[in-house]
Design an enzyme around this catalytic site. Structure first.
Site, PDB file in Angstrom:
ATOM      1  N   THR A 357      -3.124 -14.194  -5.457  1.00 63.26           N
ATOM      2  CA  THR A 357      -2.621 -13.416  -4.253  1.00 63.26           C
ATOM      3  C   THR A 357      -3.058 -11.686  -4.446  1.00 63.26           C
ATOM      4  OG1 THR A 357      -0.681 -14.673  -4.262  1.00 63.26           O
ATOM      5  CG2 THR A 357      -0.513 -12.548  -3.155  1.00 63.26           C
ATOM      6  N   TRP A 360      -6.756 -11.532  -3.647  1.00 63.72           N
ATOM      7  CA  TRP A 360      -6.973 -11.643  -2.034  1.00 63.72           C
ATOM      8  C   TRP A 360      -6.974 -10.243  -1.443  1.00 63.72           C
ATOM      9  CZ3 TRP A 360      -3.904 -10.766   2.212  1.00 63.72           C
ATOM     10  CH2 TRP A 360      -4.342 -10.907   3.403  1.00 63.72           C
ATOM     11  N   HIS A 361      -5.917  -9.289  -1.982  1.00 63.77           N
ATOM     12  CA  HIS A 361      -5.661  -8.101  -1.381  1.00 63.77           C
ATOM     13  C   HIS A 361      -6.944  -7.041  -1.611  1.00 63.77           C
ATOM     14  CE1 HIS A 361      -1.725  -9.678  -1.144  1.00 63.77           C
ATOM     15  NE2 HIS A 361      -1.541  -8.574  -0.049  1.00 63.77           N
ATOM     16  N   GLY A 362      -7.801  -7.288  -2.816  1.00 67.36           N
ATOM     17  CA  GLY A 362      -8.796  -6.365  -2.670  1.00 67.36           C
ATOM     18  C   GLY A 362      -9.617  -6.605  -4.399  1.00 67.36           C
TER      19      GLY A 362
END
Lengths: 505, 450
Positions: A357, A360-362
């Site tokens: 997670t 996924w954000h960066g």
């Protein structure tokens, strides 16, 4: 193109709206939406339109291959069962039928050479291509930088620009392929319909991650009633106001304080930045989701909610049931449960899910740290649940502080900055009012917006639903929305005020 | 019915804006923002791929959208109101925290904060101040309290803009010597190179105007760090004088309250100083102050924060001068419109920048020809600070050339080459006239390309 731009509000949206309601059939409406969506994306990312097309082709081709094999298999099985039933009734026909069945089985086996499961292979290929695109465009430089650090290499960074919305549409198309493979939905035979789903502009750039099964029916059979259009526009305006009137103002404060390599050493200032950033990210993201849901409704789609007042959460688990719901449920259904969910290795599964997670954000370690931070908090919460019986207010406050600290990890990509920020967040260092005012004078005007943000973070649903029953209040609500729209125009245009002092004098 | 009305209103706003924006004549310039407005770009394949078309389109839309000026004004009003709320709140907190130890006034002075009713944004109209005789002026300058002397209450008014509560002057906190001293040194080296080439043929002078950038408002002092550096280094090049600001009253009396330039008193003093620097004992022209009736001059600082309420009275210095010709970028034409101010034939509109209107726009090259061959020729490298006194100084010379390096190349289509210019125009004296802002700017550069 972004929703909070004048070009979108005054050119793109009205033209798309007119064209959409001018054409009659569902197929034509889908084509209008597809063309508009491609234009919408190309306006901001003209070169990388091909990635969306590639992603769509990938999912279309492989999901249909998976579907055809499955249909064939199913059909063969059904025929076999049927004929077996018949053959039991008449032994003389058995031999003839068995010959025919063998022939049909040969057709099926053509797709299953030497025990290969082509269904799985096609599915894996589609996932690999999707993740490959995401990996190449989002994580290449991150991987190179880490390899250089780990192995003392000096590989050059690829410096590939990150295509807008790639994380969102990749997860969206993957959910489609997975659902087809799992048999939850049937593969879409019409390429243009699938392309409309993938590229649908309301949710293309920043979510929510709309699963195919959510709008499968809407794609082929939907109606935009007057009420839907009006309610959709109301929701869109609320989202736009969140973005322009609150998030952008909060962003000014955050950006003035949290400057890379120049993190202030004052506790109050850092907490101020942490709080304004918490507001910024919530109103920015939830505002975008509101706009997406609203626009979807205008065009007859019903997207699921993505936020439910997350800062009212009384635990971290509760927070993640309220924050970016579409992503949380994506990881739950496609990663956490397949790994074993609550049944097997629960803590390990939580750790894996939150690691990804974060990633996924960066493509930066602070995002991984941020994800892991939540993984740890959630595990701790599971271990301590029911053991600590704290009052609700205390639980709420602890959760809020944990969330705000989490946002600092999310915001600060530089490790040194992060260390400094956390040190001074928790080691009191005062700032004089004079210094505060002289240093941050440019953004002082945005501070009162914090009050608005705090009020808007709380749910007023109960009050609103009571008001909604009164006709006058409904009218006043519409007047309020129109005023909001005018204010948005003032902010969008006014913020470009840029006096050029030294021009010709 | 409710839905229909709601959709209709939105429809009217959106389509009304769209139609009015695209079917109204294009707006070319914003007087309030003092800049040319962005125009819709022409479609080009490369521009689309590089996204410059899209960016330009969005900028143009913001500038051209119907009611854009009103929207911007409302936004600035909103900012000012919110700023007031913030300061009021912070003041209350500060006072509450300091209640037991200090009085309200003490808190206000030490923290630069004031009780809530003291945040003002109204008119700041300094009345006419007579030009003092030179000796008196010098006395006042010398009598300053030294390095400290800028104690005041500074109220935030916008992006880095503060208001001196006691006087109403709008200022910037831009004292950054660490950053700019090396730049000063490098620019001085360039001038020295040229001066060395012209040694014995052309005299070099510097008149440095201490301004906002020289004052450390945050610490309530002026260190004269740039002036001292220039004095030390320029003695090898030529003669120098300085428009010194020694105390707060020098700054508030000699500069406009809402603008960064010298006011009529400061202009007169600068004129007197410069003539003395260039020509020794020569008499300056007697000046007469002309108060332009009811004119409301909104200066650059006020414009920066979109405040068109605060402003200055606008006074001009008039003098009897021999006739002369003016050439702007080589063409004979009128420069500035002082005559209209003298005759009070100016439309009182807050959006008009009277400094520009009266003294002329900045141009790459402005030439004054007083046709008196007995006098020397002067080259002045200057910025907008010199505009009001350009003709006054020029009246003491035969031909005077004012070069503004920010515009020279653009206006004349070639870079400025000082040595060649001096030789070609038979320049006897070169004067560098300006503030720190001029010296540190990228265009203040005399390194000629090989």
């Amino acid at each position: 193109m972004v929703f909070s731009s004048l070009t979108f509000l005054f050119c793109f949206l009205p033209i798309t709206f007119i064209l959409y309601f001018l054409v009659r059939t569902r197929a034509q409406k889908n084509l209008v939406l597809l063309a508009a969506s491609i234009f919408f994306y190309a306006w901001g990312e003209p070169f990388y339109v091909f990635l969306i097309v590639l992603s769509t082709i990938n999912d279309y081709v492989f999901s249909n291959l998976v579907q055809s094999i499955r249909d064939e298999k199913k059909w063969t099985q059904q025929r076999y069962n049927k004929r077996l039933l018949i053959s039991k009734q008449c032994s003389t026909r058995r031999r003839v039928l068995e010959g025919k069945i063998r022939k049909q089985e040969r057709t099926y086996l053509r797709t299953k050479i030497k025990g290969w499961n082509w269904e799985k292979i096609f599915f894996v290929l589609s996932v690999v291509i999707n993740l490959g695109l995401l990996g190449v465009f989002k994580y290449t430089d991150f991987i190179i930088a880490n390899m250089n650090t780990l192995f003392g290499l000096s590989l050059k960074a690829a410096n590939l620009p990150l295509p807008i919305g790639i994380s969102f549409y990749t997860f969206q198309t993957m959910s489609y392929s997975i659902d087809v493979y799992m048999g939850k939905v049937k593969a879409q035979k019409n390429f243009w319909t699938l392309a409309t789903y993938v590229a649908l502009f309301p949710q293309l750039i920043a979510g929510p991650i709309v699963r195919y099964q959510t709008i499968e029916e809407d794609l082929v059979n939907r109606h935009s009633r007057l009420e839907d259009v009006a309610e959709g526009l109301r929701r869109f305006l609320i989202g736009l106001a969140k973005k322009v009137l609150i998030a952008n103002q909060m962003g000014l404060v955050t950006d003035a304080i949290l400057i890379t390599k120049e993190i202030p050493q004052y506790t109050v200032v850092l907490w101020l930045a942490a709080i304004t950033y918490s507001f910024q990210i919530y109103f920015d993201f939830s505002g975008y989701s509101d706009m997406a849901i609203g626009l979807g409704r205008v065009f007859g789609f019903r997207f699921l909610e993505n936020f439910r007042y997350p800062y009212m959460a009384s635990s971290i688990t509760d927070f993640w049931r309220r924050w970016h719901i579409s992503l949380g449920s994506w990881f739950r259904d496609y990663v956490y449960i397949p790994l074993g969910g609550n049944q097997k290795h629960q803590y390990f599964n939580i750790a894996v899910v939150w690691f990804f997670t974060g990633l996924w954000h960066g493509a930066s370690w602070n995002y991984v740290l941020w994800g892991s931070y939540y993984g740890i908090l959630l595990i701790m919460e599971k271990l301590l649940v029911n053991k600590l019986n704290l009052p609700r207010v205390i639980k709420h406050l602890i959760t809020l502080v944990a969330i705000i600290c989490g946002w600092m990890i999310f915001r600060l990509e530089d490790v040194e900055d992060l260390k400094q920020a956390f040190y001074y967040l928790w080691h009191y260092q005062p700032i004089s009012m004079h210094q505060f005012i002289t240093t941050y004078n440019a953004v002082l005007f945005a501070l009162p917006t914090m009050v608005v943000a705090a009020v808007a973070s709380v749910s007023w649903e109960k009050l609103y639903s009571k008001w909604r029953e009164i006709k006058l209040m409904r009218v006043l609500y519409d007047v309020y929305l129109i005023c909001l729209f005018i204010s948005i125009l003032v902010f969008l245009t006014g913020s470009t005020f840029n006096p050029f002092i030294y021009f010709r004098f | 019915m409710r839905h229909k009305i709601f959709i209709s209103i939105l429809f009217v706003i959106v389509f009304g804006t769209l139609v009015l924006t695209f079917f109204s004549p294009r707006k070319e310039i914003s007087i309030r923002e003092n800049r040319p407005l962005e125009q819709f770009p022409e479609l080009g394949e490369k521009d689309i791929i590089s996204r410059t078309f899209q960016d330009q389109w969005e900028k143009a839309f913001s500038d051209q959208v119907v009611f854009s000026e009103e929207y911007k004004k409302s936004y600035n009003d909103f900012k000012q109101k919110n700023l007031t709320i913030t300061i009021e709140t912070l003041s209350i907190w500060t006072q509450a925290g300091a209640k037991e130890e200090k009085t309200q006034d003490e808190v206000a002075t030490s923290d630069g904060l004031v009780p809530k009713d003291d945040l003002v944004g109204g008119h700041q109209m300094p009345g006419p101040i007579e030009i003092k005789p030179e000796e008196e002026m010098a006395e006042s300058q010398a009598g300053g309290p030294g390095p400290i002397g800028f104690e005041a209450t500074y109220l935030p008014r916008g992006e880095n803009v503060f208001e001196i509560k006691e006087t109403g002057n709008l200022i910037l906190f831009v004292y950054e010597p660490e950053e700019w001293i090396p730049v000063f040194e490098s620019k001085l080296d360039q001038i020295k190179t040229i001066a060395d080439q012209r040694a014995g043929e052309t005299d070099f002078y510097l008149y440095y105007i201490e301004s906002n950038r020289d004052i450390d408002f945050k610490n309530h002092q002026i260190t004269h760090v740039y002036r001292d550096l220039l004095q030390e280094k320029f003695q090898d090049i030529g003669q120098m004088d300085c428009f010194s600001v020694n105390q707060l009253s020098d700054f508030t009396d000699l500069f406009y309250h809402t603008d960064h330039h010298l006011n009529h008193i400061g202009q007169a003093k600068a004129y007197q100083d410069i003539v003395q620097l260039l020509l020794g004992e020569e008499q300056t022209l007697p000046l007469e102050i002309h108060p332009s009736k009811n004119l409301h001059f909104v200066g650059s600082r006020a414009r920066e924060i979109g405040d068109f309420i605060s402003g200055d009275y606008f006074y001009v210095n008039l003098a009897n001068m021999p006739s002369y010709d003016t050439y702007v970028n080589g063409e004979k034409m009128r420069y500035g419109d002082l005559k209209s101010y003298e005759r009070d034939r100016i439309f009182n509109n807050n959006e008009i920048n009277h400094y520009v209107q009266a003294y002329g726009e900045d141009k790459g090259l402005v030439q004054y020809d007083f046709k008196d061959r007995s006098k020397a020729n002067l080259l002045v490298i200057a910025d907008s600070y010199s505009n009001p006194i350009n003709p006054l100084i020029a009246s003491h010379f035969n031909r005077t050339y004012y070069v503004d390096l920010r515009h020279y190349e653009n206006d004349l289509g070639k870079p400025f080459e000082m040595v060649r210019f001096i030789e070609k125009n038979k320049i006897d004296k070169v004067l560098l006239l300006g503030s720190a802002g001029m010296i540190i700017s990228d265009t203040f550069n005399f390194e000629e390309e090989e």
